[in-house]
Design a protein around this motif. Structure first.
Motif, PDB file in Angstrom:
ATOM      1  N   PRO A 240       0.826  -1.208   0.000  1.00  0.00           N
ATOM      2  CA  PRO A 240       0.000   0.000   0.000  1.00  0.00           C
ATOM      3  C   PRO A 240       0.861   1.259   0.000  1.00  0.00           C
ATOM      4  O   PRO A 240       2.015   1.229   0.431  1.00  0.00           O
ATOM      5  N   PRO A 241       0.316   2.391  -0.487  1.00  0.00           N
ATOM      6  CA  PRO A 241      -1.098   2.536  -0.866  1.00  0.00           C
ATOM      7  C   PRO A 241      -1.436   2.083  -2.277  1.00  0.00           C
ATOM      8  O   PRO A 241      -2.607   1.870  -2.576  1.00  0.00           O
ATOM      9  N   PHE A 242      -0.435   1.917  -3.157  1.00  0.00           N
ATOM     10  CA  PHE A 242      -0.739   1.645  -4.564  1.00  0.00           C
ATOM     11  C   PHE A 242      -0.828   0.163  -4.906  1.00  0.00           C
ATOM     12  O   PHE A 242      -1.402  -0.197  -5.930  1.00  0.00           O
ATOM     13  N   GLY A 243      -0.235  -0.695  -4.068  1.00  0.00           N
ATOM     14  CA  GLY A 243      -0.205  -2.108  -4.398  1.00  0.00           C
ATOM     15  C   GLY A 243      -0.504  -2.990  -3.212  1.00  0.00           C
ATOM     16  O   GLY A 243      -0.966  -2.532  -2.164  1.00  0.00           O
ATOM     17  N   GLY A 244      -0.248  -4.280  -3.398  1.00  0.00           N
ATOM     18  CA  GLY A 244      -0.555  -5.254  -2.365  1.00  0.00           C
ATOM     19  C   GLY A 244      -1.903  -5.900  -2.582  1.00  0.00           C
ATOM     20  O   GLY A 244      -2.740  -5.417  -3.344  1.00  0.00           O
ATOM     21  N   ASP A 245      -2.143  -7.006  -1.878  1.00  0.00           N
ATOM     22  CA  ASP A 245      -3.354  -7.794  -2.085  1.00  0.00           C
ATOM     23  C   ASP A 245      -4.636  -6.996  -1.885  1.00  0.00           C
ATOM     24  O   ASP A 245      -5.637  -7.230  -2.574  1.00  0.00           O
ATOM     25  N   ALA A 246      -4.637  -6.058  -0.945  1.00  0.00           N
ATOM     26  CA  ALA A 246      -5.865  -5.317  -0.667  1.00  0.00           C
ATOM     27  C   ALA A 246      -6.355  -4.563  -1.893  1.00  0.00           C
ATOM     28  O   ALA A 246      -7.565  -4.453  -2.129  1.00  0.00           O
ATOM     29  N   ARG A 247      -5.443  -4.056  -2.704  1.00  0.00           N
ATOM     30  CA  ARG A 247      -5.829  -3.350  -3.927  1.00  0.00           C
ATOM     31  C   ARG A 247      -6.035  -4.337  -5.076  1.00  0.00           C
ATOM     32  O   ARG A 247      -6.986  -4.216  -5.845  1.00  0.00           O
ATOM     33  N   TRP A 248      -5.149  -5.298  -5.207  1.00  0.00           N
ATOM     34  CA  TRP A 248      -5.253  -6.230  -6.331  1.00  0.00           C
ATOM     35  C   TRP A 248      -6.529  -7.059  -6.268  1.00  0.00           C
ATOM     36  O   TRP A 248      -7.106  -7.394  -7.311  1.00  0.00           O
ATOM     37  N   ARG A 249      -6.988  -7.383  -5.063  1.00  0.00           N
ATOM     38  CA  ARG A 249      -8.196  -8.195  -4.914  1.00  0.00           C
ATOM     39  C   ARG A 249      -9.438  -7.492  -5.458  1.00  0.00           C
ATOM     40  O   ARG A 249     -10.453  -8.134  -5.722  1.00  0.00           O
ATOM     41  N   LEU A 250      -9.347  -6.176  -5.627  1.00  0.00           N
ATOM     42  CA  LEU A 250     -10.466  -5.403  -6.158  1.00  0.00           C
ATOM     43  C   LEU A 250     -10.460  -5.347  -7.685  1.00  0.00           C
ATOM     44  O   LEU A 250     -11.319  -4.696  -8.281  1.00  0.00           O
ATOM     45  N   GLY A 251      -9.499  -6.028  -8.301  1.00  0.00           N
ATOM     46  CA  GLY A 251      -9.383  -5.952  -9.753  1.00  0.00           C
ATOM     47  C   GLY A 251      -8.647  -4.712 -10.192  1.00  0.00           C
ATOM     48  O   GLY A 251      -8.958  -4.128 -11.230  1.00  0.00           O
ATOM     49  N   GLU A 252      -7.663  -4.289  -9.405  1.00  0.00           N
ATOM     50  CA  GLU A 252      -6.864  -3.101  -9.704  1.00  0.00           C
ATOM     51  C   GLU A 252      -5.412  -3.488  -9.937  1.00  0.00           C
ATOM     52  O   GLU A 252      -4.926  -4.469  -9.388  1.00  0.00           O
TER      53      GLU A 252
END
Length: 263
Positions: A240-252
């Motif tokens: 975070p803030p731009f990467g990591g599973d929390a963002r990728w899991r949203l299809g980002e």
């Protein structure tokens, strides 16, 4: 009053069309909005309905309660239609790229606005808009499909483009390069061999193909595997803030702009 700068768009819009971008702004740039003394956000070219501006206001107020949002449209009929929705902290004004607001905005969101312009004009209006930002401010400029299930946007500071984000609902594409039709105007004609954006989308398709076995556990798991595979050869932010599973899991997937900038 000075004549607004720009041309009237088709005005196509709809509820939740920009939810993916709003979610990213709220998660990634909430510290920017909270740290500003009087945070002002401009929604430029909101279209025939004020729905997406209202949604932006609601979402940003959850993470930055003091934020003020101004929707700007070049069509006076659209502004008149939006006026009844005004409330404390939310207003609508007639204008264009000149941004007729009382102070420099902390953030400007401009979606599906520059698509109708020539590439040279899109570069120029990037400079115009970032030149009107408050110190440390951000322009989020991009394009979404009409139902909001595919979108690509660029984050820009007065120093130039910083990031590019690809976002999609998992059932809205066959392969990642399907998002090419949502590329910003500055890149959409650069998706040809020899350009970085073409190389990236080709490699993303390859990563998607070699991750096919993960689809047995759902497309989200396949996306996660493809992003991790891609990160071996591309500068994918790992946390975070731009990467990591929390963002990728949203299809980002967000990359530094330099990774795909025109050659």
């Amino acid at each position: 009053m000075t004549k607004p700068v720009g041309a009237i768009t088709r005005g196509t819009t709809g509820h939740n069309r920009l939810r993916r971008a709003d979610r990213w702004i709220a998660a990634v740039h909430a510290p920017l909005l909270r740290s500003a003394a009087r945070p002002l956000v401009v929604d430029l070219g909101y279209g025939a309905s004020p729905a997406t501006t209202l949604e932006l206001f609601t979402r940003l107020r959850r993470v930055a309660p003091g934020v003020e949002v101004v929707g700007i449209e070049i069509d006076p009929v659209r502004v008149a239609a939006a006026k009844p929705y005004e409330r404390e902290g939310l207003s609508f004004r007639l204008g264009g790229f000149e941004l007729p607001v009382s102070r420099p905005p902390t953030l400007v969101r401009a979606f599906n606005v520059l698509r109708q312009y020539a590439e040279a004009d899109a570069w120029r209006y990037w400079d115009v808009l970032t030149g009107r930002l408050a110190p440390g401010g951000l322009l989020v400029e991009g394009t979404s499909s009409e139902n909001g299930r595919r979108a690509v946007w660029v984050g820009l500071s007065p120093e130039g483009p910083r990031t590019i984000t690809f976002a999609a609902r998992f059932d809205a594409f066959e392969q990642p390069s399907d998002l090419a039709d949502r590329l910003p105007k500055t890149l959409i004609h650069r998706n040809v061999p020899g350009e970085r954006i073409h190389a990236f989308l080709s490699d993303f398709d390859h990563a998607w193909a070699v991750s096919a076995a993960y689809e047995a556990h759902g497309r989200r798991q396949r996306w996660l595997a493809a992003v991790r595979f891609l990160s071996v050869s591309w500068p994918v932010p790992p946390r975070p803030p731009f990467g990591g599973d929390a963002r990728w899991r949203l299809g980002e997937l967000t990359l530094p702009w330099s990774a795909v900038a025109p050659v």
